[in-house]
Structure formats: structure tokens, C-alpha cells
Design a protein around this motif. Structure first.
Motif, PDB file in Angstrom:
ATOM      1  N   GLY A 174      42.894  40.120  39.720  1.00  0.00           N
ATOM      2  CA  GLY A 174      41.743  40.087  40.623  1.00  0.00           C
ATOM      3  C   GLY A 174      40.518  39.391  40.044  1.00  0.00           C
ATOM      4  O   GLY A 174      39.542  39.158  40.758  1.00  0.00           O
ATOM      5  N   ARG A 220      43.970  38.074  47.974  1.00  0.00           N
ATOM      6  CA  ARG A 220      43.203  37.227  48.836  1.00  0.00           C
ATOM      7  C   ARG A 220      43.807  35.809  48.949  1.00  0.00           C
ATOM      8  O   ARG A 220      43.242  34.937  49.591  1.00  0.00           O
ATOM      9  CB  ARG A 220      41.795  37.059  48.263  1.00  0.00           C
ATOM     10  CG  ARG A 220      40.984  38.348  48.186  1.00  0.00           C
ATOM     11  CD  ARG A 220      39.832  38.277  47.201  1.00  0.00           C
ATOM     12  NE  ARG A 220      40.322  38.137  45.853  1.00  0.00           N
ATOM     13  CZ  ARG A 220      39.548  37.835  44.803  1.00  0.00           C
ATOM     14  NH1 ARG A 220      38.257  37.642  44.975  1.00  0.00           N
ATOM     15  NH2 ARG A 220      40.047  37.735  43.591  1.00  0.00           N
ATOM     16  N   THR A 265      47.751  32.541  41.406  1.00  0.00           N
ATOM     17  CA  THR A 265      47.307  33.927  41.628  1.00  0.00           C
ATOM     18  C   THR A 265      48.390  34.901  41.148  1.00  0.00           C
ATOM     19  O   THR A 265      49.545  34.512  40.941  1.00  0.00           O
ATOM     20  CB  THR A 265      46.984  34.180  43.117  1.00  0.00           C
ATOM     21  OG1 THR A 265      48.189  34.149  43.877  1.00  0.00           O
ATOM     22  CG2 THR A 265      46.001  33.165  43.665  1.00  0.00           C
ATOM     23  N   THR A 266      48.001  36.159  40.999  1.00  0.00           N
ATOM     24  CA  THR A 266      48.917  37.143  40.415  1.00  0.00           C
ATOM     25  C   THR A 266      50.200  37.284  41.228  1.00  0.00           C
ATOM     26  O   THR A 266      51.293  37.394  40.676  1.00  0.00           O
ATOM     27  CB  THR A 266      48.224  38.526  40.328  1.00  0.00           C
ATOM     28  OG1 THR A 266      46.932  38.361  39.767  1.00  0.00           O
ATOM     29  CG2 THR A 266      49.014  39.500  39.484  1.00  0.00           C
TER      30      THR A 266
END
Ligand code: MLT
Length: 245
Positions: free
Chosen positions: A78, A36, A107-108
Motif C-alpha cells: 500500500g 487501487r 502493484t502488490t
């Protein structure tokens, strides 16, 4: 590579593991992480965030957040990463909360890929999501520069939603570029196959990150991230931060 029509060249990289195959020194790199990170980036900036500082590790996020008195946010696998104040859901950043503030985000996959593109010497970096699809396409069209659509994927494994977005861009503006790239053709084919209901498409496949996020009860995030043009701004990377371009 020969460029017979004098059009700029467009490539698609379906995974960060493939980034090293592309020469990006004279290209605009569009970082894509539909579920996202890049949807959240577009949404937070559209809702008035002053700037977003993308960083590639949780400790760095905490360090910069403290130093700047900024909001620390991000996820691993997530879920909100331990030690950070907020997660990577676009729903967490309405204007009532984010307006005028600095967000430090890790983020990942998405912010990692952005740093990879930076280290590899990208000429320009912007971020793209369905949330800002049209404005990204308009920008690429008017710049008349080579483009790399760079999918963040999931830990180097190709994913459906980023590939769909690359297909959507190519569907809109591909004819203005020279495209001799099978990854771009695959992305376009998948986008055409998906039709207009992208949520049902990725649910029925099912996409791997759809399964991951929906198992955490995040179907609303997924629905939102697949809607076009909900955050019509251009996130532009400059001197360590993403700004509204
Ligand atoms: C990522 O960078 O991998 C993500 O945006 C994951 C997520 O928050 O769903």
C-alpha cells in the motif's frame, strides 16, 4: 460444461490462488483490483496516459522505466515502493501530469494477477473498477464470450471490495450469462447487501484494505475508488501494455 441457453458462461475467481481452477483460454478475463490498481489504471488512461505497462516486480519496473524514459510507479503493502517515482493512488495521475505519458506500474496484487492470467493463456484481458463499471459491462455484454471476473484480493486472501465489484457486474449483466458459480452468487449477495453507500459498507465491516489504507490517511482514495463511472474508458491489454480500448 453444458450450456443450455446458448449464453456465454461467467465465473468469478475470488482470489489469484483460485485462478488455476478456471479454463481461461477462451474467456475474457477482467482483472479487478478496486483498491487501487485497476481504479488507478482506468483513471490514468482516462486522463490521457499514452499507455500503462503493468509489470510484476519493482526491479523490472525500474529497468523498463529507464529504458523507455517512462514514469515508474507502484506500491508494496500500500505504500510507494522504494526506487519508484510515484505511487498507486489515482489522485497522482491528473491529466496535467499524465497526459501523453507512459506509466510503468507494479502493484502488490493487481499487476501480478494480470501476469498470471497472461501466462495461463487468457483469450483477452481487460481491467475493471467502479471507475469504469458501465463501460466494462457494455463491453462484456456485446462480446458474447465467456467471462472470468478475476479478483486480485490481498496476497491471495479474499477481499470485500473486489468481491463487491464482481457483484456489481453480475447485478448489471448477469442475466445475459450462464452462471453456475457459487462465488458469483456470493458476490451478488454481498453487493445487494451493501446498497448504494459502498464506502460506509466497507468502513463498517471493516474491510481489511480499508483499514490498511486508512491507517496511511488514504480515505479519499478509497472514497474515489468506490464511485461509479468517474473514468469511463476500457483498459485493454495488448502486446505488453494497457491501452484505452
Ligand atoms: C494492489 O495491487 O495490491 C494494490 O492496488 C494495493 C494498493 O495500492 O492499495
Amino acid at each position: 460444461m453444458a450450456n443450455p441457453n446458448n449464453k456465454p458462461i461467467l465465473f468469478t475467481s475470488l482470489s489469484p490462488a483460485l485462478l488455476n481452477l478456471y479454463d481461461i483460454n477462451s474467456s475474457i478475463v477482467v482483472i479487478i483490483d478496486i483498491l487501487r490498481a485497476t481504479s488507478t489504471i482506468a483513471t490514468a488512461l482516462h486522463n490521457g496516459a499514452k499507455e500503462i505497462i503493468p509489470v510484476d516486480s519493482v526491479p523490472e519496473c525500474i529497468r523498463i522505466g529507464k529504458q523507455m524514459g517512462a514514469i515508474t510507479a507502484g506500491e508494496r503493502d500500500g505504500k510507494v515502493a522504494e526506487g519508484l517515482q510515484h505511487g498507486n493512488s489515482p489522485m497522482e495521475y491528473p491529466s496535467s501530469f499524465i497526459s501523453g505519458k507512459t506509466l510503468v506500474l507494479t502493484t502488490t496484487n493487481g499487476t501480478k494477477l494480470l501476469h498470471m492470467a497472461l501466462e495461463k493463456g487468457a483469450d483477452q484481458i481487460i481491467t475493471g473498477a467502479f471507475s469504469n463499471l458501465d463501460i466494462v459491462c457494455d463491453y462484456l455484454l456485446h462480446q458474447k464470450k465467456n467471462v472470468l471476473l478475476a479478483c486480485s484480493a490481498w496476497i491471495n486472501r479474499i477481499n470485500l471490495e473486489d468481491t463487491l465489484f464482481a457483484g456489481a457486474v453480475i447485478h448489471k449483466i448477469g442475466k445475459h450469462f450462464n452462471i453456475n458459480c457459487d462465488a458469483s452468487n456470493i458476490a451478488l449477495s454481498i453487493y445487494k447487501e451493501a446498497g448504494t453507500d459502498l464506502f460506509t459498507y466497507i468502513k463498517e465491516k471493516p474491510a481489511s484494505h480499508y483499514l490498511r489504507l486508512s491507517s496511511f490517511g488514504m480515505e479519499n482514495d478509497i472514497k474515489y475508488c468506490l464511485l461509479p463511472n468517474t473514468a469511463p474508458i476500457l483498459p485493454f491489454y495488448e502486446s505488453g501494455r494497457l491501452l484505452k480500448g
